[in-house]
Scaffold this motif. Sequence first.
Motif, PDB file in Angstrom:
ATOM      1  N   ALA A  68       0.837  -1.203   0.000  1.00  9.97           N
ATOM      2  CA  ALA A  68       0.000   0.000   0.000  1.00  9.97           C
ATOM      3  C   ALA A  68       0.874   1.256   0.000  1.00  9.97           C
ATOM      4  CB  ALA A  68      -0.935   0.000   1.201  1.00  9.97           C
ATOM      5  N   ARG A  69       1.954   1.229   0.757  1.00  8.75           N
ATOM      6  CA  ARG A  69       2.855   2.379   0.825  1.00  8.75           C
ATOM      7  C   ARG A  69       3.508   2.612  -0.543  1.00  8.75           C
ATOM      8  NH1 ARG A  69       5.681   1.158   5.160  1.00  8.75           N
ATOM      9  NH2 ARG A  69       7.513   0.342   4.121  1.00  8.75           N
ATOM     10  N   LEU A  70       3.943   1.540  -1.201  1.00  9.83           N
ATOM     11  CA  LEU A  70       4.537   1.679  -2.536  1.00  9.83           C
ATOM     12  C   LEU A  70       3.514   2.237  -3.525  1.00  9.83           C
ATOM     13  CD1 LEU A  70       6.591  -1.644  -2.730  1.00  9.83           C
ATOM     14  CD2 LEU A  70       7.467   0.668  -2.298  1.00  9.83           C
ATOM     15  N   GLY A  71       2.275   1.768  -3.423  1.00 12.84           N
ATOM     16  CA  GLY A  71       1.215   2.288  -4.285  1.00 12.84           C
ATOM     17  C   GLY A  71       0.942   3.758  -4.028  1.00 12.84           C
ATOM     18  N   ALA A  72       0.953   4.153  -2.761  1.00 11.48           N
ATOM     19  CA  ALA A  72       0.714   5.551  -2.400  1.00 11.48           C
ATOM     20  C   ALA A  72       1.826   6.454  -2.937  1.00 11.48           C
ATOM     21  CB  ALA A  72       0.595   5.696  -0.884  1.00 11.48           C
ATOM     22  N   VAL A  73       3.053   5.959  -2.927  1.00  8.76           N
ATOM     23  CA  VAL A  73       4.171   6.723  -3.476  1.00  8.76           C
ATOM     24  C   VAL A  73       3.958   6.953  -4.969  1.00  8.76           C
ATOM     25  CG1 VAL A  73       6.646   6.618  -4.033  1.00  8.76           C
ATOM     26  CG2 VAL A  73       5.865   6.079  -1.726  1.00  8.76           C
ATOM     27  N   HIS A  74       3.476   5.919  -5.668  1.00 16.58           N
ATOM     28  CA  HIS A  74       3.252   6.096  -7.107  1.00 16.58           C
ATOM     29  C   HIS A  74       2.109   7.078  -7.371  1.00 16.58           C
ATOM     30  CE1 HIS A  74       4.498   5.070 -11.091  1.00 16.58           C
ATOM     31  NE2 HIS A  74       3.246   5.035 -11.456  1.00 16.58           N
ATOM     32  N   LEU A  75       1.096   7.076  -6.529  1.00 16.38           N
ATOM     33  CA  LEU A  75       0.022   8.066  -6.681  1.00 16.38           C
ATOM     34  C   LEU A  75       0.560   9.477  -6.469  1.00 16.38           C
ATOM     35  CD1 LEU A  75      -3.026   6.315  -4.960  1.00 16.38           C
ATOM     36  CD2 LEU A  75      -2.438   6.399  -7.404  1.00 16.38           C
ATOM     37  N   GLN A  76       1.503   9.630  -5.560  1.00 17.40           N
ATOM     38  CA  GLN A  76       2.127  10.941  -5.367  1.00 17.40           C
ATOM     39  C   GLN A  76       2.892  11.353  -6.621  1.00 17.40           C
ATOM     40  OE1 GLN A  76       4.582  11.448  -1.898  1.00 17.40           O
ATOM     41  NE2 GLN A  76       5.260  13.468  -2.538  1.00 17.40           N
ATOM     42  N   LYS A  77       3.563  10.392  -7.259  1.00 13.40           N
ATOM     43  CA  LYS A  77       4.274  10.683  -8.505  1.00 13.40           C
ATOM     44  C   LYS A  77       3.285  11.154  -9.577  1.00 13.40           C
ATOM     45  CE  LYS A  77       7.991   7.351  -7.681  1.00 13.40           C
ATOM     46  NZ  LYS A  77       8.662   6.134  -8.197  1.00 13.40           N
ATOM     47  N   ILE A  78       2.097  10.584  -9.601  1.00 13.19           N
ATOM     48  CA  ILE A  78       1.066  11.010 -10.546  1.00 13.19           C
ATOM     49  C   ILE A  78       0.624  12.433 -10.229  1.00 13.19           C
ATOM     50  CG2 ILE A  78      -1.331  10.604 -11.286  1.00 13.19           C
ATOM     51  CD1 ILE A  78      -0.680   7.563 -10.972  1.00 13.19           C
ATOM     52  N   ARG A  79       0.448  12.744  -8.953  1.00 14.36           N
ATOM     53  CA  ARG A  79       0.055  14.113  -8.565  1.00 14.36           C
ATOM     54  C   ARG A  79       1.113  15.128  -8.977  1.00 14.36           C
ATOM     55  NH1 ARG A  79      -1.490  11.300  -3.976  1.00 14.36           N
ATOM     56  NH2 ARG A  79       0.264  12.071  -2.744  1.00 14.36           N
ATOM     57  N   MET A  80       2.374  14.741  -8.944  1.00 13.72           N
ATOM     58  CA  MET A  80       3.474  15.640  -9.293  1.00 13.72           C
ATOM     59  C   MET A  80       3.582  15.888 -10.795  1.00 13.72           C
ATOM     60  SD  MET A  80       6.271  13.945  -6.703  1.00 13.72           S
ATOM     61  CE  MET A  80       7.676  14.770  -7.429  1.00 13.72           C
ATOM     62  N   ALA A  81       2.961  15.053 -11.599  1.00 11.14           N
ATOM     63  CA  ALA A  81       3.142  15.087 -13.050  1.00 11.14           C
ATOM     64  C   ALA A  81       2.228  16.103 -13.730  1.00 11.14           C
ATOM     65  CB  ALA A  81       2.867  13.704 -13.631  1.00 11.14           C
ATOM     66  N   ASP A  82       2.714  16.572 -14.883  1.00  6.17           N
ATOM     67  CA  ASP A  82       1.874  17.354 -15.782  1.00  6.17           C
ATOM     68  C   ASP A  82       1.062  16.418 -16.671  1.00  6.17           C
ATOM     69  OD1 ASP A  82       2.950  19.927 -15.040  1.00  6.17           O
ATOM     70  OD2 ASP A  82       4.757  19.395 -16.171  1.00  6.17           O
ATOM     71  N   GLU A  83       1.594  15.216 -16.869  1.00  5.61           N
ATOM     72  CA  GLU A  83       0.992  14.240 -17.774  1.00  5.61           C
ATOM     73  C   GLU A  83       1.392  12.843 -17.323  1.00  5.61           C
ATOM     74  OE1 GLU A  83       2.418  13.110 -22.173  1.00  5.61           O
ATOM     75  OE2 GLU A  83       1.447  15.073 -22.071  1.00  5.61           O
ATOM     76  N   VAL A  84       0.550  11.870 -17.643  1.00  6.70           N
ATOM     77  CA  VAL A  84       0.855  10.461 -17.353  1.00  6.70           C
ATOM     78  C   VAL A  84       1.032   9.741 -18.684  1.00  6.70           C
ATOM     79  CG1 VAL A  84      -0.126   8.305 -16.458  1.00  6.70           C
ATOM     80  CG2 VAL A  84      -0.285  10.409 -15.114  1.00  6.70           C
ATOM     81  N   TYR A  85       2.050   8.896 -18.750  1.00  8.03           N
ATOM     82  CA  TYR A  85       2.337   8.118 -19.959  1.00  8.03           C
ATOM     83  C   TYR A  85       2.254   6.649 -19.580  1.00  8.03           C
ATOM     84  CZ  TYR A  85       4.567   6.946 -24.397  1.00  8.03           C
ATOM     85  OH  TYR A  85       4.833   6.450 -25.644  1.00  8.03           O
ATOM     86  N   VAL A  86       1.336   5.935 -20.223  1.00  7.55           N
ATOM     87  CA  VAL A  86       1.108   4.528 -19.909  1.00  7.55           C
ATOM     88  C   VAL A  86       1.962   3.663 -20.842  1.00  7.55           C
ATOM     89  CG1 VAL A  86      -0.597   2.679 -19.705  1.00  7.55           C
ATOM     90  CG2 VAL A  86      -1.240   5.046 -19.148  1.00  7.55           C
ATOM     91  N   VAL A  87       2.855   2.891 -20.236  1.00  6.37           N
ATOM     92  CA  VAL A  87       3.689   1.953 -20.979  1.00  6.37           C
ATOM     93  C   VAL A  87       2.877   0.661 -21.084  1.00  6.37           C
ATOM     94  CG1 VAL A  87       5.906   0.746 -21.031  1.00  6.37           C
ATOM     95  CG2 VAL A  87       5.772   3.072 -20.092  1.00  6.37           C
ATOM     96  N   ASP A  88       2.259   0.483 -22.255  1.00  7.56           N
ATOM     97  CA  ASP A  88       1.311  -0.621 -22.452  1.00  7.56           C
ATOM     98  C   ASP A  88       1.550  -1.335 -23.782  1.00  7.56           C
ATOM     99  OD1 ASP A  88       0.456   1.516 -24.040  1.00  7.56           O
ATOM    100  OD2 ASP A  88      -1.645   0.930 -23.883  1.00  7.56           O
ATOM    101  N   PRO A  89       2.702  -1.986 -23.951  1.00  6.31           N
ATOM    102  CA  PRO A  89       2.949  -2.672 -25.221  1.00  6.31           C
ATOM    103  C   PRO A  89       1.805  -3.629 -25.561  1.00  6.31           C
ATOM    104  CG  PRO A  89       4.839  -2.869 -23.754  1.00  6.31           C
ATOM    105  CD  PRO A  89       3.742  -2.234 -22.974  1.00  6.31           C
ATOM    106  N   GLY A  90       1.343  -3.551 -26.789  1.00  8.21           N
ATOM    107  CA  GLY A  90       0.245  -4.406 -27.214  1.00  8.21           C
ATOM    108  C   GLY A  90      -1.087  -4.025 -26.590  1.00  8.21           C
TER     109      GLY A  90
END
Length: 122
Positions: A68-90
């Motif tokens: 949960a803590r690792l997930g929360a850190v990634h949500l903070q990274k999303i809040r810090m961003a101007d844009e999100v880029y999804v790495v979704d091959p295929g």
Amino acid sequence: MEHQRAPQAAPREAKVITLCGSTTFEAEFTEVNRRLTLEGCAVISVGMFSLPDLPDYDWTVDSSALKARLGAVHLQKIRMADEVYVVDPGGYVGESTRREIAYAESLGKPVRYLSREQDLSH
């Protein structure tokens, strides 16, 4: 009379882009990070591509707050961003990535997808 220099324009702030996607796509994350960085973006990526081998810790039955803590850190990274880029091959987007996309969209962040850009290049 002293020579005065004209004020110089402030350098353009780099667009901050947070990468999201399955960590099984390490090579693709690396390539997207490289490309966006060369384009002048400030890229925020995942912290690790495999879970650390912790003594006496079984990730498959994680009942602690670590995931949960690792997930929360990634949500903070999303809040810090101007844009999100999804790495979704295929076009692959897993459950946690879908949650991250929904979170980014709820904040009004633009979301781009690697698979859609690849489709345009063919």
